[in-house]
Design a protein around this motif. Structure first.
Motif, PDB file in Angstrom:
ATOM      1  N   HIS A  87       0.933  -1.248   0.041  1.00 51.59           N
ATOM      2  CA  HIS A  87       0.025  -0.014  -0.210  1.00 51.59           C
ATOM      3  C   HIS A  87       1.020   1.224   0.151  1.00 51.59           C
ATOM      4  O   HIS A  87       0.518   2.167  -0.621  1.00 51.59           O
ATOM      5  CB  HIS A  87      -0.826  -0.087   1.262  1.00 51.59           C
ATOM      6  CG  HIS A  87      -1.819   1.127   1.416  1.00 51.59           C
ATOM      7  ND1 HIS A  87      -2.999   1.454   0.660  1.00 51.59           N
ATOM      8  CD2 HIS A  87      -1.627   2.461   2.233  1.00 51.59           C
ATOM      9  CE1 HIS A  87      -3.406   2.573   1.014  1.00 51.59           C
ATOM     10  NE2 HIS A  87      -2.593   3.330   1.948  1.00 51.59           N
ATOM     11  N   PHE A  88       1.934   1.236   0.832  1.00 51.58           N
ATOM     12  CA  PHE A  88       2.915   2.344   0.763  1.00 51.58           C
ATOM     13  C   PHE A  88       4.120   2.346   0.135  1.00 51.58           C
ATOM     14  O   PHE A  88       4.677   3.299  -0.115  1.00 51.58           O
ATOM     15  CB  PHE A  88       3.497   2.520   2.301  1.00 51.58           C
ATOM     16  CG  PHE A  88       2.066   2.950   3.206  1.00 51.58           C
ATOM     17  CD1 PHE A  88       1.725   4.290   3.279  1.00 51.58           C
ATOM     18  CD2 PHE A  88       1.569   1.983   4.110  1.00 51.58           C
ATOM     19  CE1 PHE A  88       0.756   4.745   4.036  1.00 51.58           C
ATOM     20  CE2 PHE A  88       0.831   2.625   4.909  1.00 51.58           C
ATOM     21  CZ  PHE A  88       0.180   3.856   5.121  1.00 51.58           C
ATOM     22  N   GLY A  89       4.235   1.296  -0.957  1.00 55.87           N
ATOM     23  CA  GLY A  89       5.428   1.260  -1.767  1.00 55.87           C
ATOM     24  C   GLY A  89       6.556   1.252  -0.763  1.00 55.87           C
ATOM     25  O   GLY A  89       7.523   1.691  -1.270  1.00 55.87           O
ATOM     26  N   ALA A 114       0.958 -10.789  -6.684  1.00 55.49           N
ATOM     27  CA  ALA A 114      -0.544 -10.301  -6.594  1.00 55.49           C
ATOM     28  C   ALA A 114      -0.626  -9.414  -5.266  1.00 55.49           C
ATOM     29  O   ALA A 114      -1.011  -8.335  -5.529  1.00 55.49           O
ATOM     30  CB  ALA A 114      -1.392 -11.453  -6.368  1.00 55.49           C
ATOM     31  N   LEU A 115      -0.007  -9.740  -4.260  1.00 54.68           N
ATOM     32  CA  LEU A 115       0.055  -8.869  -3.055  1.00 54.68           C
ATOM     33  C   LEU A 115       0.828  -7.548  -3.360  1.00 54.68           C
ATOM     34  O   LEU A 115       0.102  -6.318  -2.738  1.00 54.68           O
ATOM     35  CB  LEU A 115       0.387  -9.696  -1.836  1.00 54.68           C
ATOM     36  CG  LEU A 115      -0.235 -10.945  -1.205  1.00 54.68           C
ATOM     37  CD1 LEU A 115       0.515 -11.835  -0.282  1.00 54.68           C
ATOM     38  CD2 LEU A 115      -1.418 -10.268  -0.453  1.00 54.68           C
ATOM     39  N   VAL A 116       1.851  -7.654  -3.786  1.00 58.65           N
ATOM     40  CA  VAL A 116       2.828  -6.464  -4.107  1.00 58.65           C
ATOM     41  C   VAL A 116       2.032  -5.511  -5.161  1.00 58.65           C
ATOM     42  O   VAL A 116       2.128  -4.454  -5.038  1.00 58.65           O
ATOM     43  CB  VAL A 116       4.234  -6.875  -4.502  1.00 58.65           C
ATOM     44  CG1 VAL A 116       4.872  -5.704  -4.790  1.00 58.65           C
ATOM     45  CG2 VAL A 116       4.900  -7.576  -3.394  1.00 58.65           C
ATOM     46  N   ALA A 117       1.261  -6.010  -5.927  1.00 58.57           N
ATOM     47  CA  ALA A 117       0.285  -5.246  -6.920  1.00 58.57           C
ATOM     48  C   ALA A 117      -0.810  -4.600  -6.148  1.00 58.57           C
ATOM     49  O   ALA A 117      -1.552  -4.009  -6.951  1.00 58.57           O
ATOM     50  CB  ALA A 117       0.132  -6.224  -7.994  1.00 58.57           C
ATOM     51  N   GLY A 118      -0.947  -5.042  -5.099  1.00 57.28           N
ATOM     52  CA  GLY A 118      -2.308  -4.574  -4.375  1.00 57.28           C
ATOM     53  C   GLY A 118      -3.473  -5.426  -4.723  1.00 57.28           C
ATOM     54  O   GLY A 118      -4.797  -5.019  -4.544  1.00 57.28           O
TER      55      GLY A 118
END
Length: 187
Positions: A87-89, A114-118
């Motif tokens: 979310h915060f990168g 997928a998680l890292v892509a939000g």
């Protein structure tokens, strides 16, 4: 990186106790990713906290308390942390907890991506899905919707739900530390 890593030889007297505590704690918990330079200087949020040992000691104490709680399964914890970092990168957070999730919980590259892509991966188990949904809802802002809160209560009980809410808040803080001081992923 806005705060240079502090080598052990360059520590001030007021930094040494915190450095020792963090070095011991980090070494005991994290071997899946790089946490220090070759000269022993801490990386990640720990270096930032070391620059301000009075506040850093409080932050480290909260981190230790979160680590000891263990009221929810670690794979679900890692999902919540990754949702927050994404979310915060927060690159170092994604790097570190992605490595933990893959090494300790066999998280696939597809799920991690997928998680890292939000996104919400379709292969999460029930605990991971509950952690994902709660973290994602909190990060959208506002009051946590009752169905998501109730789902967490059913999965983790009151104490586990409390921990999960605190965990997301804690990793929001860690993300702000990492992003505010431009802390990179180690090379």
């Amino acid at each position: 990186m806005r705060l240079a890593p502090i080598s052990p030889a360059d520590l001030r007297n007021d930094q040494k106790p915190l450095f020792d505590a963090m070095t011991e704690g980090v070494a005991a918990k994290y071997s899946d990713f790089i946490t220090s330079r070759d000269d022993g200087a801490l990386l990640g949020p720990w270096n930032a906290w070391l620059h301000d040992p009075e506040l850093g000691t409080a932050f480290w104490g909260a981190t230790q308390a979160m680590t000891k709680a263990k009221r929810i399964p670690d794979d679900a914890r890692q999902v919540a942390i990754l949702v927050t970092g994404a979310h915060f990168g927060a690159a170092y957070e994604i790097y570190a907890h992605g490595r933990v999730a893959q090494a300790r919980h066999a998280m696939s590259d597809r799920t991690l991506s997928a998680l890292v892509a939000g996104q919400r991966p379709d292969d999460l188990n029930d605990d991971q899905a509950a952690a994902h949904d709660l973290a994602a809802a909190l990060l959208r802002g506002g009051v946590l919707p009752a169905p998501i809160y109730d789902q967490a209560i059913r999965r983790f009980g009151q104490a586990g739900t409390n921990e999960l809410i605190y965990l997301v808040g804690h990793y929001c803080f860690v993300s702000m530390t990492l992003n505010g001081f431009a802390i990179p992923v180690p090379e």
